[in-house]
Motif scaffolding. Structure first.
Motif, PDB file in Angstrom:
ATOM      1  N   ALA A 264       0.824  -1.204   0.000  1.00  0.00           N
ATOM      2  CA  ALA A 264       0.000   0.000   0.000  1.00  0.00           C
ATOM      3  C   ALA A 264       0.864   1.261   0.000  1.00  0.00           C
ATOM      4  N   GLU A 265       1.919   1.313   0.843  1.00  0.00           N
ATOM      5  CA  GLU A 265       2.751   2.508   0.930  1.00  0.00           C
ATOM      6  C   GLU A 265       3.604   2.692  -0.317  1.00  0.00           C
ATOM      7  N   LEU A 266       4.145   1.603  -0.849  1.00  0.00           N
ATOM      8  CA  LEU A 266       4.940   1.722  -2.068  1.00  0.00           C
ATOM      9  C   LEU A 266       4.076   2.159  -3.251  1.00  0.00           C
ATOM     10  N   SER A 267       2.856   1.639  -3.313  1.00  0.00           N
ATOM     11  CA  SER A 267       1.946   2.040  -4.388  1.00  0.00           C
ATOM     12  C   SER A 267       1.628   3.524  -4.297  1.00  0.00           C
ATOM     13  N   ALA A 268       1.412   4.003  -3.070  1.00  0.00           N
ATOM     14  CA  ALA A 268       1.133   5.431  -2.895  1.00  0.00           C
ATOM     15  C   ALA A 268       2.329   6.277  -3.296  1.00  0.00           C
ATOM     16  N   SER A 269       3.537   5.854  -2.930  1.00  0.00           N
ATOM     17  CA  SER A 269       4.748   6.602  -3.315  1.00  0.00           C
ATOM     18  C   SER A 269       4.922   6.622  -4.830  1.00  0.00           C
ATOM     19  N   LEU A 270       4.674   5.509  -5.479  1.00  0.00           N
ATOM     20  CA  LEU A 270       4.798   5.453  -6.936  1.00  0.00           C
ATOM     21  C   LEU A 270       3.745   6.326  -7.608  1.00  0.00           C
ATOM     22  N   ASP A 271       2.545   6.344  -7.049  1.00  0.00           N
ATOM     23  CA  ASP A 271       1.502   7.223  -7.598  1.00  0.00           C
ATOM     24  C   ASP A 271       1.920   8.683  -7.494  1.00  0.00           C
ATOM     25  N   ALA A 272       2.537   9.042  -6.354  1.00  0.00           N
ATOM     26  CA  ALA A 272       2.978  10.425  -6.175  1.00  0.00           C
ATOM     27  C   ALA A 272       4.075  10.782  -7.172  1.00  0.00           C
ATOM     28  N   LEU A 273       5.028   9.869  -7.387  1.00  0.00           N
ATOM     29  CA  LEU A 273       6.096  10.140  -8.344  1.00  0.00           C
ATOM     30  C   LEU A 273       5.569  10.255  -9.771  1.00  0.00           C
ATOM     31  N   SER A 274       4.519   9.529 -10.080  1.00  0.00           N
ATOM     32  CA  SER A 274       3.974   9.567 -11.443  1.00  0.00           C
ATOM     33  C   SER A 274       3.311  10.902 -11.772  1.00  0.00           C
ATOM     34  N   LEU A 275       3.051  11.746 -10.752  1.00  0.00           N
ATOM     35  CA  LEU A 275       2.409  13.041 -10.982  1.00  0.00           C
ATOM     36  C   LEU A 275       3.423  14.162 -11.202  1.00  0.00           C
ATOM     37  N   ASP A 276       4.719  13.862 -11.087  1.00  0.00           N
ATOM     38  CA  ASP A 276       5.752  14.880 -11.250  1.00  0.00           C
ATOM     39  C   ASP A 276       5.891  15.223 -12.737  1.00  0.00           C
ATOM     40  N   PRO A 277       5.573  16.453 -13.137  1.00  0.00           N
ATOM     41  CA  PRO A 277       5.640  16.793 -14.572  1.00  0.00           C
ATOM     42  C   PRO A 277       7.067  16.880 -15.101  1.00  0.00           C
ATOM     43  N   ASP A 278       8.046  17.151 -14.209  1.00  0.00           N
ATOM     44  CA  ASP A 278       9.428  17.282 -14.670  1.00  0.00           C
ATOM     45  C   ASP A 278      10.087  15.930 -14.939  1.00  0.00           C
ATOM     46  N   ALA A 279       9.611  14.883 -14.270  1.00  0.00           N
ATOM     47  CA  ALA A 279      10.172  13.535 -14.476  1.00  0.00           C
ATOM     48  C   ALA A 279       9.014  12.540 -14.483  1.00  0.00           C
ATOM     49  N   PRO A 280       8.241  12.516 -15.564  1.00  0.00           N
ATOM     50  CA  PRO A 280       7.052  11.655 -15.608  1.00  0.00           C
ATOM     51  C   PRO A 280       7.421  10.180 -15.433  1.00  0.00           C
TER      52      PRO A 280
END
Length: 695
Positions: free
Chosen positions: A92-108
């Motif tokens: 659950a926590e890793l999935s949430a972290s990956l979801d957050a990283l996927s929203l970064d427009p500078d490093a999609p």
């Protein structure tokens, strides 16, 4: 994105050769102090530059999203202790972290979840195939787009040889506790076959892995054979233990070895080992006792001698004491036969005794035949193939052997053609069930496709089971169990007609083979038996019975779970049920007083050979990709994006590489100078050199 590219007008070898020659000429001219050599060298250089075809390349690039993988190990070893809760929380926590990283427009970033379960199908028993799952996941992705992979596992991966070549970090998020310990029982050496009546040697080993407590209990090894305890002893840890196991019967013998579960031990699944030992007979020792010579005597002998596994002793009465032909004894070449030694002292060494048309003639005294009756009652096997003498005063029925015979003669001999038939009971008995399938011709309207016999000794059955019948339903083949032994009685001496091919012949070889195996108490020919076998990953339970009532089956799984499936009749006296996806280990089968065992897979699958959580297996690959390993018990790590080639792991965090992947949408090429301009410049430099030299 722009840059200079070259498109040579001639092969590069030519340009390099010209450049070398130009350099040599310039150096020579400078050494000779010739004027104008510099301008001539510049002219040649401009000409070479023109031949190399320089162009300005401009690309229109579109950035691509990097891809990360989250592999979640859900193999059986992940069900131990606190691991299920750790998996749920970490995922659950890793999935949430990956979801957050996927929203970064500078490093999609795009991420994909991959489930890793127990190996199945052709790979069943191979353990956790995480590297194959990772290889399949990255196969459809360009290598320069992979940001990294995170494996949520106990670290026990069994296919490291299939690991893909990654240019991105591989991280391990480790489940389990850091101070686990486990006890493991393994088979060092064990035979697949054993001789019936002898012992086989087994070698086992008990190991204790991890943080073993000092105050653990003593290790006791228990050995059971077909569900019955045969040995129990205290054993040392870390040493090979060798012991003997007796093989008492033919067929498959299932040996189970186990050690008790230790206090605080990670799992008892690897405390048990299953070994299947096929019991075989070294040699089948047969005593054939023939009466007067007849057409079928040689058939019996040839049939038995054709089998290399049969040791045959043929006792034939060629000249009974009552025979008076006037030949002096000293002129006979026959030697004295060791009758007493054979029938009194060594009778128990035979596996089977066959009486073929034997009649009383004073050769074998009553005490000898009484000893044979005792041999049967103590577990021996006798086959009586009756001839006409069995119905008269010279019958075996009038000897001490009569007490183990299952029928009495009526003194009537029926001599007419008839087809031997399988009785209703015989259709369910393993000796004769399906015997029609071995006939030379298929049955038609219930008439067997074999030849006729022409003699039947009329019998009145007193015991046993009639499995074959003659005319008017009279007993032809009777099977019985007197005492601990077995006896078969064939009420005809015309079985040899099948071997000779009369009217097409019949399955005499198959009938005799089954009779011999039943008489010697082979498990596959038992009338009341429960058998279990692993078929395509399922447990197939077969119940063979002479009764016509549905069995009441009770199955006890290795984890002591009890199930009572309904069996389906698949043939006369044969019932089956299939248990899908059974727990691996030793299953105990029961239907009333009939019991059995079945071994499914390994008692300790590869998943549990070593169930301790560790990063040692994956460490070489983690180090090679600059990844990291963090235990869930120390906290679920944070995830970050890092520049490619930089350190991708630290205290409490793991990094995913920023690959800066792109796709080229358009490319334009612009020559740096027109050809006419390059030629004009070359000519100007050469003319300038000539002008200087002419002064």
């Amino acid at each position: 994105m722009s840059g200079v590219v070259f498109s040579p007008l001639v092969p590069m070898v030519v340009i390099v050769a010209l450049a070398g020659g130009l350099t040599a000429l310039c150096l020579y001219a400078a050494w000779m102090r010739l004027t104008g050599w510099a301008l001539r060298g510049l002219g040649g250089l401009v000409l070479l530059l023109a031949l190399s075809g320089p162009s300005l390349k401009e690309e229109d690039r579109a950035p691509l999203t990097d891809i990360a993988f989250l592999l979640v190990d859900r193999s059986d070893s992940q069900s131990l202790g606190v691991r299920p809760d750790q998996i749920a929380r970490a995922e659950a926590e890793l999935s949430a972290s990956l979801d957050a990283l996927s929203l970064d427009p500078d490093a999609p970033l795009e991420w994909r979840r991959v489930e890793v379960g127990d190996a199945s199908g052709a790979d069943e028993g191979r353990g956790t195939l995480a590297m194959r799952a990772l290889s399949d996941a990255v196969a459809g992705v360009a290598p320069d787009r992979i940001a990294g992979a995170i494996l949520l596992s106990d670290g026990q991966v069994h296919d490291m040889a299939d690991a893909p070549g990654l240019d991105a970090p591989l991280h391990l998020v480790l489940t389990g506790e850091p101070r686990e310990w486990d006890r493991k029982l393994s088979v060092v050496a064990g035979p697949a076959f054993g001789i019936v009546g002898e012992k086989v040697q087994m070698t086992l080993r008990v190991d204790e892995l991890g943080f073993v407590p000092r105050d653990r209990d003593a290790v006791t090894l228990s050995i059971s054979l077909d569900g019955e305890d045969v040995l129990r002893l205290s054993v040392p840890v870390g040493e090979d233990i060798t012991f003997d196991v007796p093989i008492a019967r033919g067929g498959m013998n299932v040996l189970q070895a186990s050690v008790a579960e230790g206090t605080g031990e990670l799992t008892p699944r690897n405390n048990t080992a299953l070994i299947e030992i096929n019991g075989i007979r070294d040699r089948l020792r047969v005593l054939l006792v023939s009466g007067e010579p007849h057409a079928g005597g040689r058939t019996w002998r040839n049939l038995l001698k054709s089998d290399a596994a049969v040791d045959l002793v043929h006792f034939t009465i060629l000249r009974p004491p009552s025979k008076q032909d006037g030949v002096p004894v000293f002129e006979m070449s026959l030697i004295a036969f060791p009758t007493r030694e054979l029938f009194m002292e060594k009778i128990d060494e035979f596996d089977l005794i066959i009486f073929d048309r034997y009649r009383r003639r004073g050769v074998l005294p009553p005490s000898y035949l009484d000893n044979i009756a005792r041999y049967v009652e103590d577990g021996g096997a006798v086959l009586v193939a009756s001839g006409p003498a069995f119905a008269g005063v010279e019958s075996l029925w009038r000897t001490p052997l009569a007490r183990v015979l299952p029928a009495d003669p009526t003194a009537r001999v029926i001599e007419e053609g008839y087809l031997p038939r399988i009785s209703e009971l015989g259709a369910r008995h393993p000796v004769t069930a399906g015997l029609e399938d071995y006939a030379p011709r298929p049955a038609v309207d219930g008439v067997p496709g074999w030849g006729r016999w022409f003699r039947l000794i009329d019998l009145e059955q007193t015991a046993g089971d009639t499995v074959m019948e003659g005319p008017d339903g009279r007993p032809l083949l009777i099977l019985d169990r007197p005492g601990q032994g077995r006896i078969a009685m064939l009420a005809s001496d015309h079985a040899w007609l099948w071997a000779r091919g009369y009217e097409g012949g019949g399955p005499q070889v198959e009938l005799l083979r089954r009779l011999a195996h039943w008489l010697m108490q082979e498990p596959e020919l038992e009338e009341e038996v429960l058998l279990g076998d692993e078929v395509s990953g399922d447990l197939l339970v077969t119940r063979r019975t002479l009764g016509d009532v549905a069995p009441t089956l009770e199955l006890t799984a290795p984890d002591e779970t009890i199930i009572t499936p309904q069996m389906v009749e698949v043939g006369p006296g044969r019932w089956e049920v299939r248990v899908e996806d059974p727990v691996q280990g030793l299953w105990r089968l029961r239907d009333g007083d009939v019991t059995g065992v079945a071994a499914v897979g390994n008692a300790a699958p590869r998943e549990f050979e070593n169930a301790l959580s560790t990063d040692e297996v994956l460490k070489p690959l983690i180090d090679a990709t600059d990844g990291g390993a963090i235990r869930v018990s120390d906290g679920v790590p944070d995830l970050r994006r890092v520049r490619e080639g930089r350190n991708a792991a630290g205290r409490g965090w793991l990094g995913l590489a920023d690959r800066d992947a792109y796709t080229v949408e358009n490319v334009s090429l612009t020559p740096l100078a027109p050809a006419w301009l390059m030629l004009l410049l070359t000519a100007t430099l050469i003319l300038g050199a000539w002008r200087i030299e002419s002064r």
